[in-house]
Design a protein around this motif. Sequence first.
Motif, short mmCIF file in Angstrom:
data_model
loop_
_atom_site.label_atom_id
_atom_site.label_comp_id
_atom_site.label_asym_id
_atom_site.label_seq_id
_atom_site.Cartn_x
_atom_site.Cartn_y
_atom_site.Cartn_z
N GLU A 81 75.85 66.09 4.66
CA GLU A 81 75.16 65.72 5.90
C GLU A 81 75.97 66.06 7.14
OE1 GLU A 81 73.16 61.77 8.01
OE2 GLU A 81 73.54 61.79 5.85
N LYS A 82 77.28 65.86 7.07
CA LYS A 82 78.14 66.19 8.21
C LYS A 82 78.05 67.67 8.54
CE LYS A 82 83.03 66.16 9.56
NZ LYS A 82 84.41 65.90 9.11
N ASP A 83 78.03 68.52 7.50
CA ASP A 83 77.89 69.95 7.71
C ASP A 83 76.54 70.28 8.32
OD1 ASP A 83 80.36 70.17 6.56
OD2 ASP A 83 79.77 71.62 5.01
N ALA A 84 75.49 69.58 7.89
CA ALA A 84 74.15 69.84 8.41
C ALA A 84 74.11 69.63 9.92
CB ALA A 84 73.13 68.93 7.72
N LYS A 85 74.78 68.60 10.40
CA LYS A 85 74.80 68.33 11.84
C LYS A 85 75.55 69.43 12.59
CE LYS A 85 74.47 63.30 11.38
NZ LYS A 85 75.18 61.99 11.55
N ALA A 86 76.65 69.90 11.98
CA ALA A 86 77.43 70.97 12.62
C ALA A 86 76.62 72.26 12.69
CB ALA A 86 78.72 71.20 11.84
N LEU A 87 75.92 72.60 11.61
CA LEU A 87 75.13 73.82 11.60
C LEU A 87 73.95 73.72 12.56
CD1 LEU A 87 75.11 74.62 7.77
CD2 LEU A 87 76.63 75.51 9.53
N GLN A 88 73.39 72.52 12.70
CA GLN A 88 72.30 72.35 13.66
C GLN A 88 72.81 72.51 15.09
OE1 GLN A 88 68.98 72.03 12.92
NE2 GLN A 88 68.82 72.45 15.12
N PHE A 89 74.04 72.06 15.35
CA PHE A 89 74.64 72.24 16.67
C PHE A 89 74.78 73.73 17.00
CE2 PHE A 89 78.38 72.87 19.38
CZ PHE A 89 78.05 72.07 20.46
N ILE A 90 75.22 74.51 16.00
CA ILE A 90 75.34 75.96 16.20
C ILE A 90 73.96 76.56 16.53
CG2 ILE A 90 75.86 78.15 15.06
CD1 ILE A 90 78.02 76.64 13.46
N GLU A 91 72.94 76.11 15.80
CA GLU A 91 71.58 76.60 16.07
C GLU A 91 71.15 76.28 17.49
OE1 GLU A 91 69.34 78.44 14.13
OE2 GLU A 91 71.20 78.75 13.03
N ASP A 92 71.35 75.03 17.90
CA ASP A 92 70.92 74.61 19.23
C ASP A 92 71.62 75.40 20.33
OD1 ASP A 92 69.34 72.74 17.99
OD2 ASP A 92 70.73 71.07 18.31
N MET A 93 72.92 75.62 20.15
CA MET A 93 73.68 76.33 21.17
C MET A 93 73.28 77.81 21.25
SD MET A 93 75.82 74.37 22.84
CE MET A 93 74.51 73.13 22.82
N THR A 94 73.06 78.42 20.11
CA THR A 94 72.83 79.87 20.10
C THR A 94 71.40 80.26 20.41
OG1 THR A 94 72.52 79.81 17.68
CG2 THR A 94 74.73 80.33 18.50
N LYS A 95 70.45 79.33 20.26
CA LYS A 95 69.06 79.64 20.57
C LYS A 95 68.80 79.64 22.07
CE LYS A 95 66.67 78.15 16.37
NZ LYS A 95 65.83 77.08 15.75
N ASN A 96 69.53 78.81 22.79
CA ASN A 96 69.26 78.63 24.22
C ASN A 96 70.45 79.07 25.05
OD1 ASN A 96 66.73 77.13 23.63
ND2 ASN A 96 68.15 75.62 22.79
N VAL A 97 71.00 80.24 24.73
CA VAL A 97 72.29 80.64 25.30
C VAL A 97 72.28 80.69 26.83
CG1 VAL A 97 71.74 83.10 24.98
CG2 VAL A 97 74.11 82.37 25.22
N ASP A 98 71.23 81.26 27.44
CA ASP A 98 71.25 81.39 28.89
C ASP A 98 71.10 80.04 29.58
OD1 ASP A 98 71.62 83.43 30.87
OD2 ASP A 98 69.58 83.02 31.57
N GLU A 99 70.30 79.17 29.00
CA GLU A 99 70.15 77.83 29.58
C GLU A 99 71.44 77.03 29.45
OE1 GLU A 99 68.91 74.41 31.35
OE2 GLU A 99 68.07 76.43 31.46
N VAL A 100 72.11 77.14 28.31
CA VAL A 100 73.39 76.45 28.13
C VAL A 100 74.42 76.98 29.13
CG1 VAL A 100 75.32 76.03 26.54
CG2 VAL A 100 72.97 75.95 25.69
N GLN A 101 74.45 78.29 29.30
CA GLN A 101 75.39 78.88 30.25
C GLN A 101 75.11 78.44 31.69
OE1 GLN A 101 78.13 81.90 29.84
NE2 GLN A 101 78.30 79.95 28.80
N ARG A 102 73.82 78.37 32.05
CA ARG A 102 73.47 77.88 33.40
C ARG A 102 73.98 76.46 33.60
NH1 ARG A 102 70.60 74.47 35.64
NH2 ARG A 102 69.70 73.78 33.67
#
Length: 599
Positions: free
Chosen positions: A17-38
Amino acid sequence: MSIDSLLSSPLGPPACEKDAKALQFIEDMTKNVDEVQRRVLEEILSQNADTEYLRKFQLNGATDRDTFKSKVPVVTYEDLHPEIQRIANGDRSPILSAHPISEFLTSSGTSAGERKLMPTIREEMDRRQKLYSLLMPVMNLYVPGLDKGKGLYFLFVKAETKTPGGLVARPVLTSYYNSEQFKTRPYDPYNVYTSPNEAILCVDSFQSMYTQMLCGLLMREEVLRVGAVFASGLLRAIRFLQLHWKQLADDISTGTLNPKITDPSLRECISKIVEPNPELSEFITGECSAENWEGIITRIWPNTKYLEVIVTGAMAQYIPTLEYYGGGLPLSCTMYASSECYFGLNLKPMSKPSEVSYTCMPNMCYYEFLPHDPNAPALSRDSPPRLVDLADVEAGKQYELIITTYAGLCRYRVGDILQVTGFYNSTPQFRFIRRKNVLLSIESDKTDEAELQKAIENASALLREFNTSVVEYTSYADAKSIPGHYVIYWELLVKDQENSPSHEVLNQCCLAMEESMNSVYRQSRVADNSIGPLEIRVVKNGTFEELMDYAISRGASINQYKVPRCVNFTPIMELLDSRVVSVHFSPAAPHWNPEQRRC
């Protein structure tokens, strides 16, 4: 979290489960790269709006990209040096960062031969820790069962100093290993080391290496992965085993600890681990006394699944030696980081070294990229560069990395040249190409052409009384020896054969060159023993003319030919080595004192 969601990561099925949360964090960050950078830029500019540095560009509270790019210049370390000097000298006003500067992270040497001081803030440690926490969840996708054993990692702290104003200055990994985040890290069955903290944090490099190797041998059956930060560090550990296996085997046979281990806390810690094991001692003696060390890692640590080391960039030169000792084990590069900031991770950590790409996590800093064309004219203040945002880089193109950090670096040129290899979701992935302007490198040292030229000039001054001069030179970083070392080829003009420089004088020339190197090189030679004595190979007269003839035969223009100041092409190396008439090594270590440094 449901079983379905545990199995739903696009990267693969998480191990827990701990890994699942980490992998989901990677997904969230990489899907919305321009918004995260802004958002990251907005946070940085809001946080540091009242700093002296940003105020002088009259942003007037603006946090948008257009205003930032139009008013804030792209800078180098030399541009920021006056501000950094003031902070180092004790000025606690908000110069670069609204948050207090907690310490300086020492980076590679400047053109003046001193370490760069990178200001950091306490909050940055949490960002680094967050990136570290993503590494094993990704690795677990590719290598199952890592919770069933331990990692034998050779990790070390290096010398710390204090600036005139009392702030600690130390390498970024030394800072991390000394942090509470590392020392009090929660137990994680997927990330257990054989080395106790006491061994990692011992400042004496011999005692640290000895006890880490001893623990690794004692737990040989439990070791599932072997590594070090740099490839050179792992090879240095193998060399250490070659030199000290008898003492290590004696300790294991008798259950006692080498009297050279004098650090009280370390001695107390290791003494509780060592127990008499004559059978293991006999096994180590049998393996290490043999002349053939091919595959020694898999022979001693038979359950090892991969080697974790940085083998990109300058470290690629160590790959053949690692493959020899590692018996063909996969080489894994997991993350991309620097003293200025941590950047990203390798989402395919078991890929071949030549195929390694790093995914830049957009939450770490604000990224910009300068299109890199080695044939383009140098930048000028009158024509500022047009930079590209993280979301707008193009596949296949090369860029120089420029960052804006929470700690107060704004539009800072890191000096890394990267190539876009593709994208994960909307986030680009980069291959590390090289450090800009770096000529020679063995480990953390970086020597550029100007520094090498200065060292040659200082050394050749010893030849004047013999009416001798250096006609031409080139160099290479020899990674076949352990530790690696610099090799300099000299062609000499000796005007008086009756008074030519002696072997001893040329040895002193080696030392004079080393004394001219930056503090990172000299620390590696003196304190870390990660670089061997510099070598000068004197070649026959006319050798460099032959080198030019060879280059022209392969298509080089005679009008534009320049002697390469660093070589690594096998036929050229063979030509040079076939013309060597004498070989010389530095007879002593250069001077290095951690207390005597400029800021």
